[in-house]
Design a protein around this motif. Sequence first.
Motif, PDB file in Angstrom:
ATOM      1  N   VAL B  14       0.862  -1.193   0.000  1.00  0.00           N
ATOM      2  CA  VAL B  14       0.000   0.000   0.000  1.00  0.00           C
ATOM      3  C   VAL B  14       0.891   1.233   0.000  1.00  0.00           C
ATOM      4  N   PHE B  15       0.604   2.218  -0.848  1.00  0.00           N
ATOM      5  CA  PHE B  15       1.361   3.460  -0.736  1.00  0.00           C
ATOM      6  C   PHE B  15       0.447   4.671  -0.783  1.00  0.00           C
ATOM      7  N   ASP B  16       0.979   5.765  -0.259  1.00  0.00           N
ATOM      8  CA  ASP B  16       0.296   7.059  -0.285  1.00  0.00           C
ATOM      9  C   ASP B  16       1.368   8.144  -0.286  1.00  0.00           C
ATOM     10  N   SER B  17       0.962   9.357  -0.616  1.00  0.00           N
ATOM     11  CA  SER B  17       1.897  10.480  -0.572  1.00  0.00           C
ATOM     12  C   SER B  17       2.322  10.788   0.865  1.00  0.00           C
ATOM     13  N   GLY B  18       1.561  10.301   1.833  1.00  0.00           N
ATOM     14  CA  GLY B  18       1.920  10.599   3.222  1.00  0.00           C
ATOM     15  C   GLY B  18       1.244   9.628   4.156  1.00  0.00           C
ATOM     16  N   VAL B  19       0.415  10.157   5.042  1.00  0.00           N
ATOM     17  CA  VAL B  19      -0.232   9.321   6.048  1.00  0.00           C
ATOM     18  C   VAL B  19      -1.656   8.914   5.670  1.00  0.00           C
ATOM     19  N   GLY B  20      -2.268   9.603   4.698  1.00  0.00           N
ATOM     20  CA  GLY B  20      -3.681   9.384   4.392  1.00  0.00           C
ATOM     21  C   GLY B  20      -4.006   7.937   4.067  1.00  0.00           C
ATOM     22  N   GLY B  21      -3.079   7.255   3.390  1.00  0.00           N
ATOM     23  CA  GLY B  21      -3.306   5.862   3.001  1.00  0.00           C
ATOM     24  C   GLY B  21      -3.479   4.933   4.183  1.00  0.00           C
ATOM     25  N   LEU B  22      -3.126   5.427   5.367  1.00  0.00           N
ATOM     26  CA  LEU B  22      -3.338   4.598   6.564  1.00  0.00           C
ATOM     27  C   LEU B  22      -4.822   4.333   6.793  1.00  0.00           C
ATOM     28  N   SER B  23      -5.688   5.174   6.207  1.00  0.00           N
ATOM     29  CA  SER B  23      -7.127   4.908   6.361  1.00  0.00           C
ATOM     30  C   SER B  23      -7.523   3.669   5.561  1.00  0.00           C
ATOM     31  N   VAL B  24      -6.769   3.343   4.498  1.00  0.00           N
ATOM     32  CA  VAL B  24      -6.977   2.075   3.796  1.00  0.00           C
ATOM     33  C   VAL B  24      -6.402   0.924   4.631  1.00  0.00           C
ATOM     34  N   VAL B  25      -5.225   1.144   5.214  1.00  0.00           N
ATOM     35  CA  VAL B  25      -4.601   0.112   6.067  1.00  0.00           C
ATOM     36  C   VAL B  25      -5.524  -0.258   7.225  1.00  0.00           C
ATOM     37  N   ARG B  26      -6.136   0.760   7.822  1.00  0.00           N
ATOM     38  CA  ARG B  26      -7.033   0.510   8.955  1.00  0.00           C
ATOM     39  C   ARG B  26      -8.160  -0.441   8.554  1.00  0.00           C
ATOM     40  N   TRP B  27      -8.736  -0.237   7.355  1.00  0.00           N
ATOM     41  CA  TRP B  27      -9.802  -1.122   6.897  1.00  0.00           C
ATOM     42  C   TRP B  27      -9.272  -2.498   6.501  1.00  0.00           C
ATOM     43  N   LEU B  28      -8.077  -2.537   5.901  1.00  0.00           N
ATOM     44  CA  LEU B  28      -7.477  -3.842   5.564  1.00  0.00           C
ATOM     45  C   LEU B  28      -7.239  -4.653   6.835  1.00  0.00           C
ATOM     46  N   GLU B  29      -6.766  -3.990   7.891  1.00  0.00           N
ATOM     47  CA  GLU B  29      -6.540  -4.679   9.171  1.00  0.00           C
ATOM     48  C   GLU B  29      -7.829  -5.312   9.682  1.00  0.00           C
ATOM     49  N   GLN B  30      -8.939  -4.579   9.481  1.00  0.00           N
ATOM     50  CA  GLN B  30     -10.221  -5.082  10.000  1.00  0.00           C
ATOM     51  C   GLN B  30     -10.823  -6.166   9.118  1.00  0.00           C
ATOM     52  N   LEU B  31     -10.732  -5.966   7.783  1.00  0.00           N
ATOM     53  CA  LEU B  31     -11.361  -6.920   6.865  1.00  0.00           C
ATOM     54  C   LEU B  31     -10.508  -8.166   6.657  1.00  0.00           C
ATOM     55  N   LEU B  32      -9.177  -7.997   6.691  1.00  0.00           N
ATOM     56  CA  LEU B  32      -8.255  -9.092   6.377  1.00  0.00           C
ATOM     57  C   LEU B  32      -7.189  -9.203   7.469  1.00  0.00           C
ATOM     58  N   PRO B  33      -7.596  -9.585   8.680  1.00  0.00           N
ATOM     59  CA  PRO B  33      -6.653  -9.534   9.812  1.00  0.00           C
ATOM     60  C   PRO B  33      -5.489 -10.509   9.698  1.00  0.00           C
ATOM     61  N   GLY B  34      -5.536 -11.454   8.771  1.00  0.00           N
ATOM     62  CA  GLY B  34      -4.420 -12.394   8.626  1.00  0.00           C
ATOM     63  C   GLY B  34      -3.372 -11.930   7.625  1.00  0.00           C
ATOM     64  N   GLU B  35      -3.663 -10.867   6.872  1.00  0.00           N
ATOM     65  CA  GLU B  35      -2.746 -10.441   5.804  1.00  0.00           C
ATOM     66  C   GLU B  35      -1.615  -9.563   6.338  1.00  0.00           C
ATOM     67  N   ASP B  36      -0.396  -9.791   5.833  1.00  0.00           N
ATOM     68  CA  ASP B  36       0.712  -8.877   6.083  1.00  0.00           C
ATOM     69  C   ASP B  36       0.575  -7.669   5.139  1.00  0.00           C
ATOM     70  N   ILE B  37       1.052  -6.525   5.599  1.00  0.00           N
ATOM     71  CA  ILE B  37       0.959  -5.294   4.807  1.00  0.00           C
ATOM     72  C   ILE B  37       2.317  -4.591   4.814  1.00  0.00           C
ATOM     73  N   VAL B  38       2.743  -4.148   3.640  1.00  0.00           N
ATOM     74  CA  VAL B  38       3.898  -3.243   3.545  1.00  0.00           C
ATOM     75  C   VAL B  38       3.370  -1.887   3.094  1.00  0.00           C
ATOM     76  N   TYR B  39       3.652  -0.853   3.897  1.00  0.00           N
ATOM     77  CA  TYR B  39       3.140   0.487   3.591  1.00  0.00           C
ATOM     78  C   TYR B  39       4.295   1.424   3.282  1.00  0.00           C
ATOM     79  N   PHE B 260      -5.006   8.286  12.411  1.00  0.00           N
ATOM     80  CA  PHE B 260      -5.604   7.455  11.368  1.00  0.00           C
ATOM     81  C   PHE B 260      -5.849   6.030  11.836  1.00  0.00           C
ATOM     82  N   LEU B 261      -4.882   5.454  12.560  1.00  0.00           N
ATOM     83  CA  LEU B 261      -4.941   4.030  12.885  1.00  0.00           C
ATOM     84  C   LEU B 261      -5.497   3.756  14.269  1.00  0.00           C
TER      85      LEU B 261
END
Lengths: 276, 276
Positions: B14-39, B260-261
């Motif tokens: 996952v990438f973003d210009s700054g911190v905003g993309g963490l709002s996608v990470v927050r939902w990924l954490e909730q929907l897919l709690p078993g997935e690893d994420i590189v931000y 965000f998180l």
Amino acid sequence: MSGNKTGDCRPIGVFDSGVGGLSVVRWLEQLLPGEDIVYFGDVGRVPYGTRSREVIHRYASEDLRFLADREVKLIVAACGTASSVIGPELIKKLPVPYTGVIQPTAAAAAAATQNGRVGIIGTAATIASGSFVRALGQLSPALQTVGRGCPLLVPLVENGYIDFENQVTRLVLQDYLRDIVDFGADTLILGCTHFPLLAPIIADLLGPGVTLIDSGLATARYAAKLLQTSGSQNPAKTGGRQQYYISEHTETFAATARLFLGHDIQAEFALAETPL
Amino acid sequence: MSGNKTGDCRPIGVFDSGVGGLSVVRWLEQLLPGEDIVYFGDVGRVPYGTRSREVIHRYASEDLRFLADREVKLIVAACGTASSVIGPELIKKLPVPYTGVIQPTAAAAAAATQNGRVGIIGTAATIASGSFVRALGQLSPALQTVGRGCPLLVPLVENGYIDFENQVTRLVLQDYLRDIVDFGADTLILGCTHFPLLAPIIADLLGPGVTLIDSGLATARYAAKLLQTSGSQNPAKTGGRQQYYISEHTETFAATARLFLGHDIQAEFALAETPL
């Protein structure tokens, strides 16, 4: 390339992280209408105020080099954030005199205060650097100071929230100025080149008992004095030309420049990529 | 490196210009709690929203390459501005599936609207790009849209002006939302990953007749569907780890990330300097 008693026709070099430094240019135009000016606005890397100190130092070094390479007779860092990181190690590498906004502005504030209490507002980075507090302390150790970082003011100015009745800007400023009012400052440094556009609102909120120090005006006056002292003024009394360089052509540059200068400008693309 | 029916343990990038993309990470954490994420957060070059299209395209290409080099199984551009410039010429160079925020969010809005009128708010660059309007038009040519660039909302969020009673943010939003209200939209796309933090205020101002589409949630749902369709979900149901990279260590990153998180994170320094 000459600097003698009959004058020096080289331009004054001015840089800023973006458009804010145009508030110094506006005063230079009024105080020294015969001087040519070369301006560099690092629009492609704005804002400096939220960057780390190390990155700001590198950018400032590149900006200084950009102007030094353009045969100017004086370099003005018209940016509180850049000024606050430019120290002797950079200044001694410059082939011409230099001023930032910190020293001239602090000197104007020290001269203006009656009760010895000076408030300072600036970007978060400028306030965190403590530059104004240090400069004031060196000028007059008895001065008391309070500083407040105001990170929303630059976005508000750049989005045109500068009309006298603007309720958004008034609410934000009321919050930011609370510490200054409680402290009993009789003098307030507008420590960011964007803030003079908000001076009418700030003056209205603080009342006539507080003197506002416009860093653009203080810096332009100091630049004029430097040229006078060294006999390197341009012999022309009018007709100075301005040349503008920006590191990115953005949608909003022209409109924001108009806010600062009150007239339209043409800017060329250029990058500052080599340090001093 | 495997992608078969028993699952794929590689992380989601996952990438973003700054911190905003963490709002996608927050939902990924909730929907897919078993997935690893590189931000990757390009904090050193934020904001993209005010840059020229050419510069945003170059930065986006470098960000995509950064994640592609980290052995991810899916790349998410969690940034409205970057998503709006990433076209087929970049996507075809990627070794793994890709989604931006535009398509999934437009699809969620098209599914939600009853009266066929969709409003869009985003950064100035996102709105000027017309990306959401084009995506909505392709999904359903009969949809009517109105877009509004909201350049002050990112600074407001990043400075913590997000409390429900905040009068500054309410005044700014009232101004920005006027066109949307006049237009009679029953659905509003929050087309910037910062804006979900203002959703309670926006919902309060617009009332219950307008459905808000959170680009972070829509994008995370679409990412989950992509993994499911291709059978490349992580077999683990919990315990996903997150790894965060940022291109500059700023004073404010940790605090803003927490906004965000809702929890603290550790981030490593890294630059994205090579295009795809």
